[in-house]
Structures are given as C-alpha cells and as structure tokens.
Scaffold this motif. Structure first.
Motif, PDB file in Angstrom:
ATOM      1  N   GLU A 346       0.836  -1.202   0.000  1.00 33.21           N
ATOM      2  CA  GLU A 346       0.000   0.000   0.000  1.00 33.21           C
ATOM      3  C   GLU A 346       0.873   1.254   0.000  1.00 33.21           C
ATOM      4  OE1 GLU A 346      -3.206   2.529  -0.014  1.00 33.21           O
ATOM      5  OE2 GLU A 346      -3.123   0.370  -0.405  1.00 33.21           O
ATOM      6  N   GLN A 347       1.933   1.215   0.810  1.00 34.47           N
ATOM      7  CA  GLN A 347       2.872   2.340   0.861  1.00 34.47           C
ATOM      8  C   GLN A 347       3.545   2.541  -0.500  1.00 34.47           C
ATOM      9  OE1 GLN A 347       5.899   1.905   3.921  1.00 34.47           O
ATOM     10  NE2 GLN A 347       7.377   3.028   2.696  1.00 34.47           N
ATOM     11  N   VAL A 348       3.969   1.437  -1.107  1.00 31.86           N
ATOM     12  CA  VAL A 348       4.618   1.520  -2.415  1.00 31.86           C
ATOM     13  C   VAL A 348       3.639   2.014  -3.474  1.00 31.86           C
ATOM     14  CG1 VAL A 348       5.649   0.147  -4.273  1.00 31.86           C
ATOM     15  CG2 VAL A 348       6.333  -0.242  -1.908  1.00 31.86           C
ATOM     16  N   ARG A 349       2.378   1.550  -3.397  1.00 31.35           N
ATOM     17  CA  ARG A 349       1.370   1.958  -4.368  1.00 31.35           C
ATOM     18  C   ARG A 349       1.161   3.463  -4.343  1.00 31.35           C
ATOM     19  NH1 ARG A 349      -1.552  -2.783  -3.918  1.00 31.35           N
ATOM     20  NH2 ARG A 349      -2.491  -2.066  -1.989  1.00 31.35           N
ATOM     21  N   VAL A 350       1.046   3.994  -3.130  1.00 33.04           N
ATOM     22  CA  VAL A 350       0.849   5.438  -3.001  1.00 33.04           C
ATOM     23  C   VAL A 350       2.048   6.184  -3.578  1.00 33.04           C
ATOM     24  CG1 VAL A 350       0.632   7.333  -1.361  1.00 33.04           C
ATOM     25  CG2 VAL A 350      -0.689   5.245  -1.018  1.00 33.04           C
ATOM     26  N   GLN A 351       3.257   5.703  -3.249  1.00 34.46           N
ATOM     27  CA  GLN A 351       4.457   6.360  -3.758  1.00 34.46           C
ATOM     28  C   GLN A 351       4.572   6.227  -5.277  1.00 34.46           C
ATOM     29  OE1 GLN A 351       7.498   4.354  -1.534  1.00 34.46           O
ATOM     30  NE2 GLN A 351       7.308   5.691   0.258  1.00 34.46           N
ATOM     31  N   SER A 352       4.142   5.079  -5.810  1.00 37.37           N
ATOM     32  CA  SER A 352       4.328   4.821  -7.233  1.00 37.37           C
ATOM     33  C   SER A 352       3.419   5.663  -8.119  1.00 37.37           C
ATOM     34  CB  SER A 352       4.114   3.334  -7.534  1.00 37.37           C
ATOM     35  OG  SER A 352       2.746   2.985  -7.371  1.00 37.37           O
ATOM     36  N   VAL A 353       2.274   6.116  -7.570  1.00 39.30           N
ATOM     37  CA  VAL A 353       1.364   6.915  -8.400  1.00 39.30           C
ATOM     38  C   VAL A 353       1.695   8.395  -8.356  1.00 39.30           C
ATOM     39  CG1 VAL A 353      -0.498   5.263  -8.099  1.00 39.30           C
ATOM     40  CG2 VAL A 353      -0.377   7.249  -6.595  1.00 39.30           C
ATOM     41  N   VAL A 354       2.603   8.777  -7.453  1.00 39.85           N
ATOM     42  CA  VAL A 354       2.962  10.199  -7.348  1.00 39.85           C
ATOM     43  C   VAL A 354       3.446  10.764  -8.679  1.00 39.85           C
ATOM     44  CG1 VAL A 354       4.595  11.827  -6.298  1.00 39.85           C
ATOM     45  CG2 VAL A 354       3.375  10.182  -4.863  1.00 39.85           C
ATOM     46  N   PRO A 355       4.350  10.077  -9.420  1.00 43.16           N
ATOM     47  CA  PRO A 355       4.770  10.623 -10.716  1.00 43.16           C
ATOM     48  C   PRO A 355       3.608  10.805 -11.690  1.00 43.16           C
ATOM     49  CG  PRO A 355       6.262   8.883 -10.016  1.00 43.16           C
ATOM     50  CD  PRO A 355       5.091   8.837  -9.092  1.00 43.16           C
ATOM     51  N   THR A 356       2.640   9.862 -11.664  1.00 42.32           N
ATOM     52  CA  THR A 356       1.482   9.975 -12.556  1.00 42.32           C
ATOM     53  C   THR A 356       0.638  11.185 -12.196  1.00 42.32           C
ATOM     54  OG1 THR A 356       1.422   7.569 -12.790  1.00 42.32           O
ATOM     55  CG2 THR A 356      -0.558   8.767 -13.416  1.00 42.32           C
ATOM     56  N   VAL A 357       0.387  11.349 -10.885  1.00 42.28           N
ATOM     57  CA  VAL A 357      -0.416  12.482 -10.429  1.00 42.28           C
ATOM     58  C   VAL A 357       0.274  13.803 -10.760  1.00 42.28           C
ATOM     59  CG1 VAL A 357      -1.361  13.646  -8.398  1.00 42.28           C
ATOM     60  CG2 VAL A 357      -1.554  11.154  -8.623  1.00 42.28           C
TER      61      VAL A 357
END
Length: 461
Positions: A346-357
């Motif tokens: 979950e932590q990685v998922r949140v971090q991984s979408v930051v570039p997309t956002v």
C-alpha cells in the motif's frame, strides 16, 4: 497496455538460486566470498537501468536484489553479472535461477527474513544475515530508498514473526539442526565427556560454540585464519564456563586426533580440511568422528570419509535432504508476513502513483496557462482584477475535476490486477515513466530467463 520493458519508477527485481532450486555444486560456483561482495554489487550498478543493488549470501542461498527502471535489460544484466563472477556461462546458470519482480520480490524477501523459506522452517539466523547484507551494501553505497524501505520492512517482519509466533519453537537454526544430527550420528544425547573443533570465527561458528557449550562439551578448540579472532571466540566460551583454546588453521592437524565433532563454517574459498588431515588423525587415534560442513563453498573435502565407517560427513547437500518442512505455528507466521506485505505494498502503491499524479497536474497546468494566455490576447480590455478572478475560477474547476481521479488512483493502485496509474497515463498521454511496474514471478526451468523478452513483453498488467 505497455509491457514490462517500459521505463518507469524503480521497482525491485530479485534473481536468486538456493537449496530449493540448485544443486550444491552450482551454489558453490555462484557464491561470493565476503571480500568480493562489494565488487559484485558495484558491477550490478554498471547496468544503465539498475540504480541499487544488494546481495544476500548465506550457506544455502545467493540472492541478488536490484532496483531497476526497466525489467528486461535489468534481468539480462544481473544474470550476466552473476554468471561472470561465477565463471560459468549464463546459459548454464539460467535453469537454476528464480526471478521475482515488484510485489513478488517484496513478498519473497519478507518470507526469507521470517525463516519461512529456510531449510529448517523458522530458523532465526537468516534475519541477521539479511541485516548484515544490508549494512554491507549500505557501506558500499549501493542501496537507496527503494531497497532501504524493503529491507527495513523485511527485518521488521522477521522480528515480528519470531516474537509474536512460535514458528521457531520446532524450527531451529541450521547450526543447531546440523549439530542435533551430529549427536545422533555419535549415538549420544549430549556432548558430556567429548571434545570439539570449531573452524571459523564468524556468526555461525559462534552459534556452534554456544550450542556445544550448552550440550556439555568438555573442551572446544577454535581454529581460524586470524588467530586473534579465534582467541576472542575461545574467550567467550571460557566466560560461559566452557574449557576452550585457540589455534591458527595450520594447527588443525595437531588437534584432530582428540576431537569427536568438527564444525567448519568459514568464508574461505578452497578446502580447509582434507582427506589427508583426517587420515593422519585416524592413524594416530582411530575413533568415531562427525564432521559438519556449514560453508558455501564447502570447507571439507568429500575424501575425508575414506574407505572406513569411522568418519561421518554432514554437509549442506545432505542437510538439505534431512531438513523437514513446516512447524506447528507456520500459518500464524505467514499471516504476519501477509499483513506486513499488504502494508508495504500500500505504501509503495501510493508512492508509485505520485509521478502519474504530478504529470497529470502538470499537463492540466500547461493547458490552463495556454488557454489563459489566448484569453488575454483576445480580450485586451480585461482588467487585472477580472483576469485574476477568471484564473482562480478556471483553476478551481480543473482542481475539482482532477480531485476524484487523483484520489482514486492512489486508493486503487493496482487493485484487481489493473494498473490504474498506467491507465491514467495512457488516457492522458502522459510522459513515459510516470506509471508503476508490474509484478511477476519466474521459476527455475522457465525457458531462457535472461532471454524472456518475447514471453513477457506486451502482457497486460
């Protein structure tokens, strides 16, 4: 959707081989001495798409963890680097390798740290070995935030498993497992009245010395290449009430005739104990001896068993066969791993979408700036106050429109096998590299591990 070969946020790739996937001779070739780990990790970083590297080396596994921005070239580079250091062709190594990527790599490290992928389920030594591997890579400058966060999560998971479950009540360390079998071979239940030789002065040698002391050994001799380290371990034994002495490796032949058990656990490359050494000891004092070799590569030459039945050699290969699977609390331990893995992902998922956002909001900001610029050119009479109000209104509208998809993409991540961040990137034609990696596992025997581009490219996430 794009395949695994796309360039994107760094994900963890694991390439490994262990007692489960490879015979001992292959493990021996692939193993690296402690002094060589730094150069191996630095060579891993030579790949253009590899940003971090950590090598976990134990007596029965070699695992190579890297952070990468592209799956295919990273896999090729890691396999070729391992093969080069092992001195064997990559094609000869590939059949014994397993590969884990992204979520699967994280799950594997947490499972290993918990002792659930060990020869003896629940053994605790591997958590210290992982900690040591991280410290080595950190000192070597080859780990960054990606491997740091994963390793710390794995160490935390291992600690919880051993403190909150009883998985290690039945499962002991490999040292105690091996020495329990050594006692059985001697036909004894303890070491009272017996003498032992411990070769090496590292963590496993220390565990062996402690176990022997608790078993009531009469005397322990510690042999090591560096005599001062042998003296230090012998001193610890004496402080625990066990008679002990120290000798250099060259002093081993003079000790062998008087010992019942030999435990060898060194980081040496090459034979430490030969058939001639044992034959000489038996010639002067024939007696039953059990030799336990816990090293990789092996310390003790197979020739020590000779033609008689007085000498029994227990090495990693045989201990692998003897080790059983499962303990009474394995299910509880796996539940801890599953919980920690879920939190980590979950932590990685949140971090991984930051570039997309960020990319989406930047795209929206660019559109707003372009349209407002055109508005100013078309309405030269608009006052600064009106222009500021229009600008605020437009930005509020865009923020409200983007709010739901940005919240949802963080919440959903890669739920149900759908990479929503990647879908968002495709729908809005965002820059390459703004979406998250895909999880993947490959087992030994999968055709051409370092040549699997055709098999994986183009798969839906």
């Amino acid at each position: 959707m794009a395949g695994l070969g796309i360039t994107g946020p760094a994900a963890v790739l694991l390439v490994g081989l262990s007692f489960r996937s490879a015979p001992v001779p292959v493990l021996e070739k692939a193993s690296a001495a402690a002094a060589d780990l730094a150069s191996l990790e630095q060579d891993m970083l030579d790949g253009d798409c590899v940003t971090e590297a950590l090598v976990l080396s134990t007596c029965n596994r070699m695992e190579f963890y890297v952070a990468t921005t592209a799956f295919h070239p990273a896999l090729d580079h890691v396999v070729e680097t391992v093969a080069f250091h092992a001195g064997i062709p990559a094609t000869d190594l590939e059949p014994y390798l397993y590969v884990r990527y992204a979520d699967k790599a994280a799950e594997h490290m947490l499972t290993v740290a918990s002792g659930l992928d060990s020869m003896v389920i629940g053994e605790q030594q591997v958590i210290g070995q992982l900690r040591s591997a991280y410290q080595t890579a950190d000192a070597n400058g080859t780990v960054g935030s990606t491997l740091h966060e994963l390793t710390q999560r794995a160490l935390r998971t291992g600690k919880r498993v051993h403190s909150e479950t009883e998985v290690d009540v039945a499962g002991s360390s490999m040292v105690s497992f091996a020495l329990d079998h050594a006692l059985s071979e001697l036909g004894a239940t303890d070491m009272v009245g017996r003498r032992a030789l411990v070769v090496g002065a590292g963590a496993m040698a220390s565990l062996a010395s402690t176990w022997l002391g608790r078993a009531g050994v009469e005397h322990v001799t510690v042999a090591n290449r560096t005599l001062s380290r042998a003296e230090n371990l012998a001193d610890h034994a004496r402080q625990a009430g066990v008679a002990a002495s120290a000798v250099p490796l060259t002093g081993i032949p003079g000790v062998l005739a008087g010992v019942d058990v030999v435990v060898s656990a060194t980081g040496a490359v090459g034979t430490v104990l030969s058939g001639e050494d044992i034959a000489g000891a038996q010639a002067s004092h024939p007696h039953r001896m059990v030799l336990v070799d816990l090293s990789m590569p092996r310390d003790i030459d197979d020739a020590v068993t000779g033609d008689g039945d007085q000498i029994r050699l227990l090495n990693i290969e045989e201990l692998t066969t003897l080790a059983g699977d499962g303990t009474r609390d394995e299910a509880a331990a796996r539940a801890v791993v599953a919980g920690e893995l879920s939190e980590y992902l979950e932590q990685v998922r949140v971090q991984s979408v930051v570039p997309t956002v960020k990319a989406l909001r930047q795209r929206a900001s660019d559109v707003i700036d372009d349209e407002l610029g055109q508005l100013i050119r078309r309405t030269p009479g608009m006052s600064d106050q009106d222009h500021a109000e229009v600008t605020r209104t437009v930005r509020r509208v865009v923020d409200k429109i983007l709010h739901t998809p940005t919240v949802q993409v963080k919440k959903l991540g890669s739920a149900d096998g759908v990479n929503y961040a990647e879908a968002l990137a495709v729908l809005f034609n965002l820059p390459a590299g703004s979406s998250a990696p895909v999880s993947r596992s490959l087992e030994p025997g999968d055709a051409g591990l370092a040549r699997i581009g055709n098999m994986l490219s183009g798969e839906a996430s």
